[in-house]
Enzyme design. Sequence first.
Site, PDB file in Angstrom:
ATOM      1  NE  ARG A  83      -3.657   2.608   0.767  1.00 27.22           N
ATOM      2  CZ  ARG A  83      -4.633   2.876   1.641  1.00 27.22           C
ATOM      3  NH1 ARG A  83      -5.014   1.966   2.503  1.00 27.22           N
ATOM      4  NH2 ARG A  83      -5.225   4.048   1.633  1.00 27.22           N
ATOM      5  NE  ARG A  94      -8.419   2.140  -0.486  1.00 22.60           N
ATOM      6  CZ  ARG A  94      -8.752   3.234   0.161  1.00 22.60           C
ATOM      7  NH1 ARG A  94      -8.917   3.214   1.446  1.00 22.60           N
ATOM      8  NH2 ARG A  94      -8.933   4.357  -0.463  1.00 22.60           N
ATOM      9  CG  ASP A  97      -8.213   1.242   4.012  1.00 23.96           C
ATOM     10  OD1 ASP A  97      -7.281   1.903   4.513  1.00 23.96           O
ATOM     11  OD2 ASP A  97      -9.409   1.589   4.086  1.00 23.96           O
ATOM     12  CG  ASP A  99      -9.911   2.420   7.725  1.00 22.84           C
ATOM     13  OD1 ASP A  99      -8.880   3.088   7.548  1.00 22.84           O
ATOM     14  OD2 ASP A  99     -10.802   2.316   6.870  1.00 22.84           O
TER      15      ASP A  99
END
Length: 162
Positions: A83, A94, A97, A99
């Site tokens: 990434r 992407r 990811d 989060d």
Amino acid sequence: MTAACIGLGANLGDAAQTLRDAFEALAELPRTLLRARSPLYSTPAWGNEDQPAFVNAAALLDTALSGPELLDALLGIERDFGRVRQPGVHWGPRTLDLDLLLFGEEVIDLPQLKVPHPYLHERAFALLPLADVAPDAVIPGHGRVRDAVMRVEACGIAPIGG
């Protein structure tokens, strides 16, 4: 130990395998235990819809890391998976990811880290997998995850297994 909820997403390459491998990377984090992992979900692209569909999932961790330490570790895993974050580019394709959606019931407001994730309560692609691993978790200011799921439309989101 703090219960931390992580949202996982990818839409480049073999996204489903990437998320499976990312669960393993989360399990390897120092001072952290992977308690639960959701099934994988196929989800339509959100924000920038001119890209491949995503595969999303969620993980529940118990961690002795601080919120910023955990964020740094998540960003390191993203980099390990190829990434490259482009400043000012949001909602694009992407490789991976990760989060930090929830960190206990803490509210963290730092320039590099906002917890709960600011739009968590509005995003079915994050809430559905999160409800699989932490339905009783509290989204500060918005109530329990299981109640937030009932307030969002899950159009086009489908489980694809683990």
